[in-house]
Design a protein around this motif. Sequence first.
Motif, PDB file in Angstrom:
ATOM      1  N   TRP A 194      -6.170   3.145   7.032  1.00  0.00           N
ATOM      2  CA  TRP A 194      -6.767   1.845   6.726  1.00  0.00           C
ATOM      3  C   TRP A 194      -5.716   0.751   6.695  1.00  0.00           C
ATOM      4  O   TRP A 194      -5.988  -0.410   7.056  1.00  0.00           O
ATOM      5  N   VAL A 195      -4.505   1.118   6.281  1.00  0.00           N
ATOM      6  CA  VAL A 195      -3.416   0.126   6.240  1.00  0.00           C
ATOM      7  C   VAL A 195      -3.079  -0.341   7.645  1.00  0.00           C
ATOM      8  O   VAL A 195      -2.912  -1.543   7.904  1.00  0.00           O
ATOM      9  N   VAL A 196      -3.013   0.616   8.559  1.00  0.00           N
ATOM     10  CA  VAL A 196      -2.710   0.277   9.949  1.00  0.00           C
ATOM     11  C   VAL A 196      -3.811  -0.601  10.536  1.00  0.00           C
ATOM     12  O   VAL A 196      -3.536  -1.599  11.223  1.00  0.00           O
ATOM     13  N   LEU A 197      -5.067  -0.250  10.255  1.00  0.00           N
ATOM     14  CA  LEU A 197      -6.191  -1.023  10.792  1.00  0.00           C
ATOM     15  C   LEU A 197      -6.208  -2.438  10.235  1.00  0.00           C
ATOM     16  O   LEU A 197      -6.430  -3.413  10.975  1.00  0.00           O
ATOM     17  N   VAL A 198      -5.963  -2.586   8.937  1.00  0.00           N
ATOM     18  CA  VAL A 198      -5.949  -3.919   8.329  1.00  0.00           C
ATOM     19  C   VAL A 198      -4.797  -4.759   8.880  1.00  0.00           C
ATOM     20  O   VAL A 198      -4.970  -5.927   9.246  1.00  0.00           O
ATOM     21  N   SER A 199      -3.625  -4.149   8.971  1.00  0.00           N
ATOM     22  CA  SER A 199      -2.479  -4.886   9.523  1.00  0.00           C
ATOM     23  C   SER A 199      -2.712  -5.254  10.979  1.00  0.00           C
ATOM     24  O   SER A 199      -2.348  -6.357  11.421  1.00  0.00           O
ATOM     25  N   GLY A 200      -3.326  -4.345  11.734  1.00  0.00           N
ATOM     26  CA  GLY A 200      -3.632  -4.647  13.137  1.00  0.00           C
ATOM     27  C   GLY A 200      -4.610  -5.792  13.258  1.00  0.00           C
ATOM     28  O   GLY A 200      -4.446  -6.673  14.118  1.00  0.00           O
ATOM     29  N   ALA A 233       0.810  -1.219   0.000  1.00  0.00           N
ATOM     30  CA  ALA A 233       0.000   0.000   0.000  1.00  0.00           C
ATOM     31  C   ALA A 233       0.841   1.267   0.000  1.00  0.00           C
ATOM     32  O   ALA A 233       0.467   2.267  -0.608  1.00  0.00           O
ATOM     33  N   ALA A 234       1.966   1.233   0.683  1.00  0.00           N
ATOM     34  CA  ALA A 234       2.747   2.463   0.860  1.00  0.00           C
ATOM     35  C   ALA A 234       4.165   2.359   0.314  1.00  0.00           C
ATOM     36  O   ALA A 234       4.905   3.346   0.357  1.00  0.00           O
ATOM     37  N   GLY A 235       4.538   1.200  -0.169  1.00  0.00           N
ATOM     38  CA  GLY A 235       5.907   1.034  -0.615  1.00  0.00           C
ATOM     39  C   GLY A 235       6.824   0.725   0.563  1.00  0.00           C
ATOM     40  O   GLY A 235       6.449   0.869   1.740  1.00  0.00           O
TER      41      GLY A 235
END
Length: 441
Positions: A93-99, A33-35
């Motif tokens: 959203w990336v943090v939430l999905v990874s969490g 998502a962020a590289g």
Amino acid sequence: MNSSPATGNRARRWWARLAFVCAAAAAVVPVLAAGLFGALALLIVGTGGVVVAVAALYTFITRFGILRWIALGVAVLAPIVVVVSFVRANLLWVVLVSGALAVVTVGAARIALRGGGSDSAMPEYPAPAPVRPFLIMNPRSGGGKVSKFDLVRKAEELGAQVALLEGPEEIDVTALARQAVVDGADLLGVAGGDGTQALVAAVAVEHDLPFLVISAGTRNHFAMDLGLDRADPTRSLDALRDGVELRVDLGTVNGRPFVNNASFGVYAEIVRSPAYRDDKTATVLTLLPDLLNGHRGPRLVARIGELVVDGPQAILVSNNPYGSNDLAGLSRRVRLDRGVLGAVTLSVTSTREAIGLLRRTRLRGLSQETAIELTVDADAPQIPAGIDGESMLLDTPVRCTIQPAALRVRVPATRPGVRPAAAAFDWARLWQTARWARPGS
């Protein structure tokens, strides 16, 4: 129809594989998502926010004056700044999905590892029903549970004699239990707090009598570890007609029994304060800075087997160890029959050491040990202690011991609280569990 061991092993294998897949996904999602550099920035910002918040909280509890309140503000703002940073970068959203993936990883791993270690259930022994049970009940304990659940009437219907701890005068619980034994009681039991439980349990040990725990206290930690129903104490009475025995250890501190734990240092000093009962929060905030900085209270030395811990700020000694993730004795003990004391010592004298606790590795300020005996010495003739939640002064050196399998606890044959222990997270064991089965296995 019960599942076979092979089916159970296959299920654990797939749970282990799910754990590895989710762990990999939790690491890959930020990169996709962020590289790579974006994912690294996420990690740095998130970790930095946690470190700043912990450092600020430590400053808050160890300092007085304006610096304390500035530190509290920083502790509150740090996670907010982190979240805002993620939102502005469209990466929340990336943090939430990874969490979420990390949570699934841990859950699947614990299911996979459950049952893979040593047997965690305490053995049960058949026991005849008592003929003359004697129960001591504290009507004030647990906010009036004795009256709320009509325990006296229900116990008497089951043939028990009940003594209530009521009246303005102090009642010697130990003497009351001993007199009951003289009068022919063949079982002793308590509906009350853990401190009262321990005193009567010691009398039961003296006379080799079964002991009944009725979960009518406030927290009922001992009842929880025995698997009893803490929401409905009447179910504890089922043991009088359909019960089994557990052989449980009993701890002692300078000869005084305890069923849960004994604490020394910061917590014991705070609870000892007369102001604690009236305003717990204000008392903690007032006393903590001096206690943590060593300006108040005696200097302690703990000797745990061969280990000597000089100057710990807090010591927790438990009747059998708590889980490895429970430093404060707030969780449960899987076994009460291992024949060892649990010992946790904590010495945090700087912000750096407070941050170091986040790693949860073995470091200078933290020790978690087991021993059959330990002593707590001090530069004072007496030190405060909290024994099963009750504050008292003890002569030094304080000697803590364990009496293995000393207590015959009678419990209902069916107990709702008996459940498998949460397995320790171990990547090596998880990998072995996840490996593909060989042909014929």
